[in-house]
Every structure is written in structure tokens, then in C-alpha cells.
Design a protein around this motif. Structure first.
Motif, short mmCIF file in Angstrom:
data_model
loop_
_atom_site.label_atom_id
_atom_site.label_comp_id
_atom_site.label_asym_id
_atom_site.label_seq_id
_atom_site.Cartn_x
_atom_site.Cartn_y
_atom_site.Cartn_z
N ARG A 67 -4.55 -1.34 -2.72
CA ARG A 67 -5.13 -0.08 -2.25
C ARG A 67 -6.64 -0.03 -2.48
O ARG A 67 -7.16 -0.61 -3.43
CB ARG A 67 -4.46 1.12 -2.93
N TYR A 68 -7.30 0.77 -1.64
CA TYR A 68 -8.77 0.86 -1.66
C TYR A 68 -9.31 1.30 -3.02
O TYR A 68 -10.18 0.64 -3.60
CB TYR A 68 -9.23 1.82 -0.57
N ASP A 74 -6.58 0.88 4.21
CA ASP A 74 -5.88 1.92 3.45
C ASP A 74 -6.12 3.28 4.10
O ASP A 74 -7.26 3.77 4.15
CB ASP A 74 -6.39 1.92 2.00
N ARG A 103 0.83 -1.20 0.00
CA ARG A 103 0.00 0.00 0.00
C ARG A 103 0.86 1.25 0.00
O ARG A 103 0.52 2.26 -0.61
CB ARG A 103 -0.93 0.01 1.23
N ASP A 104 2.00 1.19 0.70
CA ASP A 104 2.86 2.36 0.81
C ASP A 104 3.75 2.57 -0.42
O ASP A 104 3.99 3.71 -0.82
CB ASP A 104 3.76 2.23 2.05
N PRO A 127 1.49 -0.40 -4.97
CA PRO A 127 0.10 -0.83 -4.78
C PRO A 127 -0.38 -1.90 -5.76
O PRO A 127 -1.37 -2.57 -5.48
CB PRO A 127 -0.70 0.46 -4.94
N ARG A 132 -5.57 6.07 3.01
CA ARG A 132 -6.05 7.07 2.05
C ARG A 132 -7.57 7.16 2.08
O ARG A 132 -8.14 8.14 1.58
CB ARG A 132 -5.56 6.73 0.65
N ALA A 148 -7.26 -3.31 1.29
CA ALA A 148 -7.98 -2.08 0.94
C ALA A 148 -8.70 -1.50 2.14
O ALA A 148 -8.77 -0.28 2.32
CB ALA A 148 -8.97 -2.37 -0.19
#
Length: 781
Positions: A77-78, A360, A59-60, A63, A362, A357
Motif C-alpha cells: 500500500r501507498y 493504491d 492491497r485489498d 497489505p 486510497r 503503491a
């Protein structure tokens, strides 16, 4: 995030990972993969124990990556996962049930001996066949139909709890959580009672067969169980054909087959019979075990739920987000495409990890924290999204809520047994502990002292949780006279725990009896132990502010919801005009504090009856004196809005105050789209009068459903009735929580959220109040 088709290009142009070390590994398109991607293996302990943590690096940093060990592209990631769910044509679900481990010849021969012929189901079927069948078979999953199962779920839960209530310890998986969801699944399908025990024996083999990594020897044993499962499911189906009357999804499907024989075929029914047992059973059993483990590990949260059962729906949803039973799904690219900046070639297989996700940052603030008051927990992707979203999600929610309600009422003192190791059946996609040992002191069971406890039960509306139910108790620590007819309340957690973080523009809902009042936060967002609101006495109001002024004292408890922010400050501009009228200064002062900290150019224009009535004035003068302009009417000072707006340049305007002030600003900024941001706290929408309204339909582009909306029904109500989750809060057109994207159609906007320019653009609507001007709207759901 973007998912898009692309024309074929040279391999060197397709690789987004040219920075990676070539020796680490290679993707099928010749792209070198990073060391982390080369080492990734979902069957190793890290992923099996915690998929989200195992993919934190992804994720960082990366992705979307190719896993040589798995042979799949992995998406973490979402936004990327949701976009793939949304587009089931570019990213086909056809491999969702494909064996992730190649099947040995001996296992294939074993399955063949049983005549195993698993067909496409709702999980792995492409369009247009998928949606034709989904529409044909959806009625059993509508909320009205699911309500018939609630008494049975409660009866089963109580019966199983009765068996163990005096034991003092139990393995909840073996003694309860595995059995009840399977029994509910069989009842939901309409399986005759005499066949339930046999079908129970075969269920787990299907998961290992499809998503696990059994050895060649284990594959034969698994295949034997799956084959027996297939044969017996066929026999039970034939028995139901003899009398397809009454409740039960398979019985309903048999009746529908007579009407639509080309859509609901014999092979399809047999496959759905078997897949339906697995889907409705194992995912709910695992999710329930995950939920109880999470809550018992977080003792303060468990005690909050015990003390306040209205939190149960949101607690269930937050557990589904934080540790859902569905960790990942699989898709295959039907064309060359891009996921964000990563090229995905046609034919590529994808593992889309919803468990990652759901963590995440974000999309979810403090994503690794169990927060049962979380504002957007229903955004989780554990149930998938779009046209392949889990049809049985609301049945699972019902079961989990009843489990939690019964446990917190009858065994609030239950705790996890110490020194246990949690193990999981190895597979990529479904996860829950194989055992969950708990203990308690039977002498402390509340029902021993209060037998009436056994008769109590709480009924929660079916469907997604209502944000209005997520109430927390706070204590008033100070009541400060802030101005004439204005008091400031300082609120803290009764146990001294941190309160939620908030940002300028946020508000809380304060609950006073049957009244709910929204008050903007005006303290320090960095003070994690105190929230502050200022309340003006409103004499012509409904009594909430009068009660606060006349009755609330330091030390008293209050109930609140939030914080929530529907008036968020855009921090990217160079200049800002902050305009407040009366008590509207409360969100404005928080914005001014933030802009000052950021070093932005801002000016505050504050109107009021008199200096004595203007709240927070001393702090404004102290902290923002050079930026502050005051307009007390008692001194003959009036704010010249036309001149102020005409000279605003490129400044963003944030305003809160009386409706006439905001209406005038809306008119003056009509030619400056995007400049004005306001917050209303009073609605103008009236209750629907079916004599003046018309019916229409909404077409859901992502879900490929058409939903009728009656004259006495909001769009939000119509969507919920068919199981479509749309979050909501005020349901008065004030907050913007229920906003959805409009793809096509003319909206009759009735909210107080959108600007005139946004209404004219016609790309968004509030489903709680706005309607169609004609017969049809197409929404991005």
C-alpha cells in the motif's frame, strides 16, 4: 498507517495473521501465512507482466505479508511504502543491491578473478555516510546543471529519429530507446567518447546479477560480464583522473575527492562509476518504452498529447506512476517495528513494491486509469521518497519529455504493431519491455509536407511538471442567463468522452487568453459528461468575466484545468451551516445537494444585493426550500452573523463569498477551532521585495538536506531548484496545494488557506508564499 519501534514480545503476540490457515505456510516468527501469501512469487508471470495487478489482493486484504518463496515481507500500500522510504534508519537500504538469488560458488570465483569489489553506493548506504556523500556530490543534479545536457539529449533524439523516420516500422527499444539513455548516462558521467561502446556492452548484466534469478550456469556467464564491466569501469575512471576538468558527474566527484578524501573515497568512486551507468541508463530506457506503449495503447490520450504538447510533462509523470520502470526496492529492519498492524521483527527483509503503491485507490482516484490530467500524479513513488529519492529523476524526466515531444510532432500517426507479445527481463525490481514494435505510413509523415516542423522544439522547465500546464479543451454547449449579470456555462468534451469526476467544493480553472479564472462547479457530480459553472460579470476586474459574458457563445471551445478541490466537504459531521454571499453560492449549492442526499441536517444562508442578482435561486428554492434562508439587501434583510455563529452548536460552517464576509466569520469563530471552512478566490500576497525580506534556511527532515532561501525567492522555488518535488497550483496562497508539514520553526503565514487556529498551531505552511520569521524552519520533506 504507522511505522513504529516496539519492545520485543512473545511470538504469539507478534502475529497479526492468526486468522490464516496454518497449513498455508509459516513466517519466520511462527505466524501462519495466507494461501495467497504462500503462493506469491515475483518471478512468475503475473508479477513480471503487471506487479500492481498481481498484488491487488494484497492491497485489498493483506497489505503487509510474508512470502515464504521469496523470504521477504512484501509491502503493497501507498502509505506503508512511503513511510518505509521516509524512515531509513529503522528500515535500512543496505540490502538494496544484495543478490536476491544466492550466488553459486563458481560465480563467486569468477567475480573474484576480476577483483570485483562493489562498495556501498548512494542507493544502499546507511547514515551518516550516505548523506555526507549525497551532499558532497549533489551539485551535478541541480536543475541549473542539468540544463547543460538538454541540447545533447535533443540532438541525439533527432539523429536517431532521422535514421528510422522513413522505415515505416521499428523496434523502438533496439533502435532508439536503449541506446540514447545509455549515451546520455555516459555523457552525464563524463565518460570519454572512445570508451562508450565498450561500456554499453556490459550494462545489462548488472541488473540480472543483482535483481534477477539466473540459473547456476547463467550465473557464471553473468558474473563474467559483471567482472569485465567492473575492470573496464576502473580503467575509464583512472583515465578521467588524469584530466577531471569539464562537465561530468564523475569528473566533479574526482574534484570533490581532493577536497573531501575521507568522504569521497577511491572505492566509492569505482562503485559509483559502475552503478551510475546502470541507474541512469536502464531505468530511463525502460520508463520510456513503458510510456510509449501506454500512450499508444490509449489512442485518444496519444491524440490529446499530439494536439496539445503542453500536456507532455504531466503525461510523462502519469506514465511513471501507472507503469514506472522501478517496481520495487528492498529494505531490512534494524529493530523490531510495526508497519500498520503487522509486526516486523529485527532482521526481517522487506520488498516494498512501489508499483503496487502507485495503484493504491486510497491515494489515487481511479488508479488503474491513464489520466494525463490527474491532479496528484507527481505523488507517485517510482523515484522513491525521502533521503534516498532518485537523484537522477529530473534527468530522466528531461529525456522522456524530449522523446515524447519529438515523436508526437514527427510521427503522430505512429501505432503499435499488432499481435506482438511483450516480454521482460525476469527480475523483482526493474521492468520495461525487451522490444516495442511500432509502425507508421511514411507518406503521412508531417515533415514531408511542412519542412519547418523539423526546426520546431518545445522547452519544458526542468523538474516536476507544473499543474498549470495540464489544460484540456472543452466545448460550451449552453450559455444560460442565470441571474442579473450571471451566466451559467455548460461544458462538454468535444469528442463526447466522459469528463473527470468531481466532488462538492471543487472548481475548474478557465483560461481566457492570458487570464486564468477559478470557477466553482455547481452542476451534478454524477453527470460524467457535463460540467457547469456560473460566472458573474465583474466590472472592476481584469476582463475575464466580461469576456465570458460578451463573447462566449454555445459551440465555442474553451480551455480549462482541473477539476480540483481545495474546499472539500467533510461528510462526517451531524450538522452544517452553509453560508454564501453573491456568486459564492456556486460551491455551496453543490454541498447542499450532497448533504441532502446523505440525509444530513443542514441550513443554507444566502446573501445578495437583490433576488434578481442571486444566482441559482430557483433551483435552491425547489431543492432546498425548507433549509434555505435568503437575505436580499434590496428588501432590507441582513444576515446576523454573530447570532448565527453563537447558535451554531457543533455544526461545521462552510462559507464562500466576499472577503469581508469571510473575515468576519473568521473573527467570530476564533474560539471554535476547526468549525469554519472557507474558500477565497483573491490573494492578498504581494510580490517579494528583497529589500524587506530576509534570507533563511529550510531543513528537510525526511531528505536530510538544508536548503537556503534567498530574500527574493519563495520556499517553493528554493526547493524546486535542488530537485525537491512539491506540487503547486495557484502559487498565490489560495489553494493549499503546496502545503508541507512544519516540524520546527516560526512561520510567517501569508496564505489564505489556514485558519487562525491552524496558524497558531504552526504545523503547516504554504511554500508558495509563507516564510520563516527567523533564520530556520524544519519541514517534513
Amino acid at each position: 498507517m504507522r511505522v513504529s519501534l516496539t519492545a520485543p514480545s512473545a511470538p504469539e503476540d507478534r502475529c497479526p495473521l492468526s486468522h490464516a490457515a496454518p497449513q498455508a505456510g509459516t513466517a519466520p516468527n511462527g505466524c501462519p501465512v495466507s494461501p495467497q501469501a504462500a503462493e506469491f512469487d515475483p518471478f512468475e508471470n503475473a508479477y513480471q507482466l503487471d506487479p500492481a495487478e498481481a498484488l491487488r489482493w494484497s492491497r485489498d486484504q493483506e497489505p503487509v505479508f510474508y512470502s515464504p518463496k521469496l523470504g521477504y515481507w512484501v509491502v503493497s500500500r501507498y502509505a506503508d511504502v512511503k513511510a518505509i522510504f521516509r524512515d531509513n534508519r529503522i528500515f535500512s537500504p543496505s540490502i538494496a543491491l544484495e543478490k536476491i538469488t544466492p550466488v553459486s560458488q563458481a560465480a563467486q570465483d569468477t567475480l573474484k578473478r576480476y577483483g570485483y569489489a562493489m562498495h556501498r553506493t548512494l542507493v544502499n548506504e546507511d547514515e551518516p555516510a550516505h548523506m555526507e556523500r549525497r551532499r558532497a556530490l549533489m551539485k551535478s543534479f541541480e536543475l541549473e546543471e542539468l540544463a547543460h545536457h538538454e541540447p545533447m539529449v535533443r540532438r541525439l533524439t533527432r539523429a536517431y529519429l532521422d535514421r528510422l523516420i522513413d522505415q515505416g516500422e521499428a523496434d523502438l527499444v533496439d533502435e532508439m530507446l536503449w541506446e540514447i539513455p545509455l549515451t546520455v548516462a555516459l555523457h552525464f558521467l563524463g565518460v570519454p567518447e572512445e570508451d562508450m561502446d565498450t561500456l554499453r556492452e556490459y550494462s545489462i548484466a548488472h541488473t540480472v546479477n543483482t535483481w534477477g534469478r539466473p540459473s547456476p550456469e547463467e550465473q557464471v556467464a553473468v558474473a563474467d560480464s559483471v567482472g569485465r564491466f567492473w575492470q573496464y569501469a576502473g580503467k575509464v575512471l583512472e583515465k578521467m583522473r588524469q584530466d577531471p576538468s569539464g562537465h561530468g558527474w564523475m569528473k566533479y566527484a574526482i574534484r570533490r575527492q581532493r577536497e573531501l578524501p575521507e568522504v569521497v573515497t577511491d572505492s566509492y568512486l569505482h562503485s559509483m562509476m559502475m552503478a551510475g551507468i546502470v541507474a541512469a541508463h536502464e531505468t530511463t530506457a525502460h520508463a520510456s518504452a513503458n510510456m510509449l506503449r501506454l500512450l499508444l495503447e490509449s489512442r485518444e490520450v496519444w491524440e490529446d498529447v499530439c494536439a496539445n504538447p503542453s500536456l507532455i510533462p504531466n503525461a510523462v509523470e502519469e506514465c511513471l506512476r501507472l507503469s514506472g520502470s522501478v517496481a520495487a526496492w528492498r529494505r531490512i529492519a534494524t529493530a523490531d517495528a510495526w508497519i500498520g498492524d503487522t509486526f516486523i521483527p529485527k532482521g526481517a527483509k522487506l520488498l516494498i513494491v512501489s508499483a503496487s503503491a502507485n495503484h493504491d485507490e486510497r491515494h489515487f482516484e481511479n488508479p488503474d486509469v491513464l489520466d494525463i490530467y490527474r491532479d496528484n500524479t507527481t505523488d507517485h513513488l517510482t523515484f522513491g521518497y525521502g533521503s534516498h529519492q532518485c537523484m537522477g529523476k529530473n534527468l530522466a524526466r528531461m529525456e522522456m519529455r524530449i522523446f515524447l515531444e519529438e515523436f508526437t510532432r514527427r510521427l503522430p500517426h505512429m501505432e503499435l504493431a499488432p499481435d506482438q507479445t511483450f516480454t521482460f527481463v525476469p527480475n523483482t525490481s526493474f521492468r520495461g519491455p525487451e522490444h516495442l514494435w511500432v509502425r507508421w505510413d511514411p507518406s503521412r509523415n508531417p515533415e514531408r509536407h511542412d519542412a519547418s516542423l523539423l526546426e520546431r522544439e518545445r522547452h519544458f522547465p526542468l523538474g516536476a511538471p507544473n499543474r498549470q500546464d495540464a489544460e484540456r479543451e472543452v466545448r460550451v454547449t449552453e450559455v444560460i442567463a442565470e441571474a442579473e449579470d450571471v451566466v451559467r456555462l455548460v461544458l462538454e468534451d468535444p469528442r463526447g468522452r466522459p469528463l473527470p469526476r468531481w466532488s462538492p467544493g471543487a472548481h475548474i480553472d478557465v483560461l481566457i487568453g492570458d487570464y486564468v479564472r477559478k470557477y466553482s462547479l455547481c452542476g451534478d457530480p454524477n453527470d460524467e459528461h457535463r460540467l457547469q459553472v456560473a460566472v458573474r460579470r465583474e466590472s472592476p476586474g481584469r476582463g475575464g468575466s466580461r469576456h465570458i459574458h460578451d463573447s462566449i457563445k454555445a459551440g465555442m471551445p474553451l480551455r480549462m484545468r482541473g477539476p480540483r478541490n481545495h474546499f472539500r466537504l467533510d461528510e462526517r459531521a451531524d450538522r452544517y451551516l452553509l453560508i454564501a454571499g453573491g456568486i459564492g453560492i456556486t460551491p455551496i449549492i453543490a454541498m447542499a445537494d450532497r448533504l441532502k442526499a446523505l440525509g444530513r441536517d443542514y441550513a443554507i444562508h444566502y446573501c445578495g444585493r437583490s433576488r434578481q442578482s442571486m444566482a441559482l435561486l430557483s433551483r435552491l428554492v425547489r431543492d432546498h426550500g425548507e433549509r434555505l434562508q435568503l437575505y436580499p439587501a434590496s428588501e432590507g434583510r441582513r444576515l446576523d452573523l454573530p447570532t448565527l455563529v453563537a447558535g451554531h452548536g457543533n455544526a461545521l460552517i462552510y462559507a464562500c463569498g466576499p472577503g469581508r464576509l469571510l473575515d468576519q466569520l473568521a473573527e467570530l469563530t476564533r474560539t471554535y477551532p476547526g468549525a469554519l471552512h472557507v474558500e477565497h478566490f483573491t490573494a492578498t500576497a504581494e510580490a517579494l521585495d528583497p529589500r524587506r525580506e530576509h534570507t533563511f534556511e529550510v531543513v528537510l527532515e525526511d531528505s536530510e538536506l538544508t536548503v537556503p532561501v534567498a530574500a527574493d525567492q519563495t520556499v517553493l522555488q528554493a526547493l524546486r531548484a535542488v530537485g525537491v518535488d512539491v506540487p503547486s497550483d495557484c502559487e498565490e496562497g489560495l489553494c493549499g496545494t503546496c502545503e508541507v508539514a512544519v516540524v520546527d520553526g516560526d512561520v510567517d503565514h501569508r496564505d489564505r488557506v489556514l485558519t487562525d487556529a491552524e496558524r497558531a498551531d504552526n504545523r503547516r505552511m504554504m511554500t508558495c508564499c509563507s516564510r520563516a520569521r527567523s533564520g530556520r524552519l524544519v519541514l517534513g520533506l
